[in-house]
Design an enzyme around this catalytic site. Structure first.
Site, short mmCIF file in Angstrom:
data_model
loop_
_atom_site.label_atom_id
_atom_site.label_comp_id
_atom_site.label_asym_id
_atom_site.label_seq_id
_atom_site.Cartn_x
_atom_site.Cartn_y
_atom_site.Cartn_z
N LEU A 172 6.54 -2.88 6.18
CA LEU A 172 5.69 -2.27 5.18
C LEU A 172 4.17 -2.77 5.37
O LEU A 172 3.93 -3.89 5.08
CB LEU A 172 6.20 -2.66 3.74
CG LEU A 172 7.54 -1.93 3.54
CD1 LEU A 172 7.74 -2.37 2.04
CD2 LEU A 172 7.83 -0.46 3.82
N ASP A 173 3.22 -2.16 6.01
CA ASP A 173 2.17 -2.46 6.51
C ASP A 173 1.12 -2.88 5.19
O ASP A 173 1.05 -2.03 4.45
CB ASP A 173 1.29 -1.36 7.33
CG ASP A 173 -0.02 -2.07 7.87
OD1 ASP A 173 -0.10 -3.25 8.43
OD2 ASP A 173 -0.77 -1.40 7.39
N ALA A 174 0.57 -4.13 5.47
CA ALA A 174 -0.43 -4.51 4.40
C ALA A 174 -0.15 -4.27 2.70
O ALA A 174 -0.89 -4.03 2.08
CB ALA A 174 -1.68 -3.59 4.54
N VAL A 175 1.22 -4.20 2.77
CA VAL A 175 1.77 -3.84 1.23
C VAL A 175 1.30 -4.71 0.18
O VAL A 175 1.40 -4.36 -1.03
CB VAL A 175 3.33 -3.86 1.36
CG1 VAL A 175 3.96 -5.27 1.42
CG2 VAL A 175 3.80 -3.19 0.10
#
Length: 583
Positions: free
Chosen positions: A241-244
């Protein structure tokens, strides 16, 4: 037949759990209707599995290669096919998982400004190539969840007032007080968008080509869940989960790590694990250590969190010759409960983050580290502060070059220092992740950095497959020497129950030049004492100081050396590692 738990069908249990999440995220919305759409999008109304609570989905054989889809190039294969061929040739029966960084059409940030989440970039290959890789390796892929490209159809429709997308983005009055918003960049937070009659200002945490999605609109959540379902169908097992951490926004807050963000992670966990109980969520939260730990939740959010403090602390220890801060950090890290673990890495496609050592290294120590990295060819990327100033955000440098010397300058111990760094990562509690460039001892790519115009390109070299294979086969090249040594360490690790990601770990106190810790297998049969000389001078350790039990037979797993005199001592050469075990 539908699985059940107690008297309620599993579908009903999941529906109630989803509604519970939605009540916390959207208290004023019709959560029953949203739940139905989410369950339908994930096909949980057709096939709903029952995950086992607190089950470890990994063991000591699990390791990850991190790479771009086009890191390996070959004239007769598409990049994804060339990558697959390279991975099978060199890592079969060694490393079982691969994280392919965004392989979708994109407009900037080397893939993290996604134009179309549902297509593979034709320049790289197609979904069949992804499926083939997923049959040979556990596949990890990015869900670029916080933002999309300004060229995405959703944002084009937003500007034209069309669906889908008309209300997918956050427009903010620029007169609002946004000074407290945490920023990872120095660009202005808001981007002006004009349709001729009206100018709106949209939220862009990472840059004006990466426009933040507005998850206050449940339809945005539904779009993302639909994408998750597609990725599962295409063989993705591990979701990054990128840059969540930046997902939810509230005017007047720091707009990071908000409770709604955590609840969305919990919701995604519920949906994903009931669709595939073997799927894993990893949160990418490059933030101070304590905040990062919060994404474990109560074993109901991320299965794994990145150990973001490890790279800067380990590099700092190896170039300063002092492990005090690394040791203090390790003592402060709570054991991950079963069903969760750490994701350890010491190099990545990004830089060596400095936010994760806030409160761990002093300003003077950070400055000394930064100066040393600049002396070795590194670059510094910055972030904006709420007072209008800027602060170093990350160091951009290849790990091999970062370890070419100490604060005193370059020396002859680069290969040993580099190998020691990876030996530490391999032995720590958690799952190790190897950046492909580190596995092959890649150096700073200053030409690529100049061509691309951004600092991170310094560690994103592309290799011609034949040329790289020749370098790896050359016994005299530093690439070949590192590659053989790391493969040896990987083989050793795979066979040690005490290196299970959740096996017991205790920090040992053997001075500031020996970074040492003890691992014990979950059945308590195997112990491994991990001793790492992080200095450029030999260090002697009394075997009695690590309490080797005299009735056991002890040997070093790396060299094969046996230890029989429990009252004797052992001298570690500069940057040598010992894995002393009773099995």
């Amino acid at each position: 037949m539908t699985q059940t738990s107690g008297e309620l069908p599993i579908e009903e249990i999941v529906r109630r759990k989803v509604c519970g999440h939605l009540a916390a995220i959207y208290p004023d919305r019709d959560r029953e209707e949203i739940a139905r759409e989410l369950l339908r999008a994930m096909r949980l109304d057709e096939d709903c599995q029952t995950p086992q609570s607190h089950r470890n989905l990994w063991d000591q054989t699990d390791m990850v290669v991190i790479t771009y889809a086009d890191t390996i190039l070959s004239g007769d294969r598409r990049p994804l096919q060339a990558l697959h061929h390279f991975l099978k040739e060199h890592f079969t029966m060694l490393i079982n998982s691969v994280h392919i960084l965004p392989f979708f059409p994109y407009s900037s940030d080397d893939g993290f400004a996604v134009i179309d989440y549902k297509q593979v970039d034709p320049a790289l290959g197609d979904w069949n190539d992804i499926l083939r890789i997923s049959t040979d390796f556990h596949l990890m892929a990015d869900l670029v969840i916080n933002h999309c490209s300004s060229q995405h159809r959703w944002f084009v429709n937003f500007q034209e007032g069309k669906d889908p997308g008309r209300d997918y983005f956050l427009a903010v009055d620029p007169s609002e007080n946004l000074s407290g918003v945490v920023r990872p960049r120095t660009t202005p937070l808001l981007r002006a968008v004009s349709d001729g009659d009206e100018t709106r200002f949209v939220w862009c945490t990472f840059g004006h080509d990466q426009v933040d999605l507005d998850f206050r609109n449940p339809q945005v959540l539904l779009e993302m869940v639909d994408i998750v379902r597609l990725y599962l169908d295409m063989g993705v097992r591990i979701f990054r989960l990128d840059a969540v951490a930046f997902l939810w926004k509230k005017i007047g807050s720091r707009c990071i790590n908000l409770e709604e963000t955590h609840e969305i992670v919990r919701l995604l966990r519920t949906l994903i694990e009931h669709a595939d109980p073997n799927a894993i969520i990893i949160t990418e939260t490059n933030i101070p250590n304590r905040e990062n730990l919060s994404y474990f939740g109560n074993a109901n959010e991320a299965h794994c969190i990145y150990n973001f403090s490890l790279p800067p602390l380990l590099v700092n220890s190896l170039v300063s010759g002092n492990c005090r801060h690394l040791k203090n950090w390790l003592m402060s890290m709570p054991p991950a409960q079963n069903g969760t673990t750490y994701f350890n890495f010491i190099a990545s496609h990004d830089g060596i983050g400095l936010r994760p050592v806030e409160g761990l290294l002093s300003d003077d120590e950070q400055e000394a580290l930064i100066q040393t990295m600049e002396n070795f060819g590194g670059q510094i990327s910055w972030r904006a502060l709420d007072d209008g100033n800027r602060k170093p955000y990350e160091i951009n440098i290849s790990l091999f070059d970062a370890l070419k010397g100490t604060t005193a300058g370059e020396d002859q111990w680069q290969l040993q220092r580099f190998t020691c760094a990876h030996a530490v990562m391999l032995a720590l509690e958690g799952i190790p992740g190897f950046y492909l460039h580190s596995l092959v001892a890649g150096t700073n790519d200053c030409r690529r950095m100049a061509e691309h115009g951004h600092n991170r390109a310094i560690n994103r070299r592309q290799w011609q497959e034949g040329d790289l294979n020749r370098k790896l086969a050359d016994p005299d090249s530093h690439h070949g020497k590192v590659f053989r040594q790391l493969r040896h360490l990987i083989r050793v690790r795979r066979n040690q129950p005490a290196f299970h990601p959740n096996a017991t770990q205790f920090t040992l106190h053997l001075g500031e030049q020996i970074f040492a810790f003890w691992r014990q297998s979950m059945d308590r049969r195997q112990s491994i004492f991990c001793l790492n000389n992080i200095s450029d001078t030999p260090q002697t350790v009394l075997l009695s100081s690590i309490n080797l039990i005299g009735t056991d037979k002890w040997k070093d797993l790396i060299s094969g050396r046996h230890f029989e005199d429990m009252l004797g001592s052992v001298t570690l050469a500069p940057y040598q590692t010992l894995w002393i075990t009773n099995q």
